[in-house]
Design an enzyme around this catalytic site. Structure first.
Site, PDB file in Angstrom:
ATOM      1  N   HIS A 117      40.109  29.588  37.917  1.00 52.04           N
ATOM      2  CA  HIS A 117      38.906  29.670  37.089  1.00 52.04           C
ATOM      3  C   HIS A 117      38.633  28.329  36.412  1.00 52.04           C
ATOM      4  CE1 HIS A 117      38.944  34.019  37.584  1.00 52.04           C
ATOM      5  NE2 HIS A 117      37.846  34.125  36.859  1.00 52.04           N
ATOM      6  N   HIS A 158      47.320  33.063  32.621  1.00 50.79           N
ATOM      7  CA  HIS A 158      47.946  31.780  32.922  1.00 50.79           C
ATOM      8  C   HIS A 158      48.714  31.227  31.741  1.00 50.79           C
ATOM      9  CE1 HIS A 158      45.902  31.094  36.801  1.00 50.79           C
ATOM     10  NE2 HIS A 158      44.841  31.644  36.231  1.00 50.79           N
TER      11      HIS A 158
END
Length: 204
Positions: A117, A158
């Protein structure tokens, strides 16, 4: 050397865990929903759909052919590069990540490094800057990219260094392609004419 790497990894995991939005937080419901919408806005699926729409609209989209084709090129290269690095590094996602609310994932998405992303939204923000849009527009896109990147850590998708690496890779990819593979309007128009000629006419 391995000791230094281990220390960095422990620091990364500890900081990431602190920034993670826990379900026990009193702000969880509202903040989690906002983070999910940010996640969706930076996902590859809506961006590839957006490029398809630009292709279908042609000149009426308001964007020049070079913008459409260069955006597509950046998205494809970004997707392939992020997937390749993930497959090579194979760093697992944080153990507290809720896989159940992840949108449209594939096998390589089980890996964490780098944040796909982040590479994508930073690439898009760099393209907006390169197109010399109005400063307010470019700034708004940059802020959006920063929020999407932050959401990756807050949602537990993440670690911090995954996002930092994603930003570096996204900038490098964008400026590398913009410097050496930029497709001008003449070339883009010629390419799109070939594409349109191979597709049944959609105009009424």
């Amino acid at each position: 050397m391995s000791g230094i790497v281990e220390k960095i990894s422990r620091w990364d995991k500890a900081v990431s865990r602190r920034l993670y939005l826990r379900p026990s937080s009193p702000y969880y419901d509202g903040a989690h929903l906002v983070m999910l919408w940010l996640e969706y806005s930076g996902h590859g699926v809506p961006w590839f759909i957006a490029v398809l729409i630009l292709f279908l609209l042609g000149d009426s989209s308001g964007f020049s052919p070079s913008v459409t084709l260069n955006l597509l090129t950046l998205l494809v290269v970004d997707l392939l590069l992020a997937a390749l690095i993930k497959a090579i590094v194979q760093r697992p996602r944080p153990g507290y990540n809720n896989k159940g609310d992840m949108f449209a994932t594939v096998s390589v998405d089980k890996y964490s490094f780098p944040s796909g992303h982040t590479t994508r939204v930073v690439t898009i923000a760099a393209l907006a800057q390169a197109l010399t849009m109005r400063s307010s527009t470019a700034a708004a896109i940059a802020v959006w990219a920063a929020f999407v990147s932050t959401s990756r850590i807050v949602l537990g998708r993440h670690h911090v260094l995954d996002v930092v690496a994603g930003a570096i890779i996204g900038l490098s990819t964008a400026y590398g392609l913009l410097a050496y593979v930029w497709i001008d309007d003449i070339t883009a128009t010629a390419v799109l004419k070939v594409v349109y000629a191979s597709i049944p006419r959609w105009q009424v």
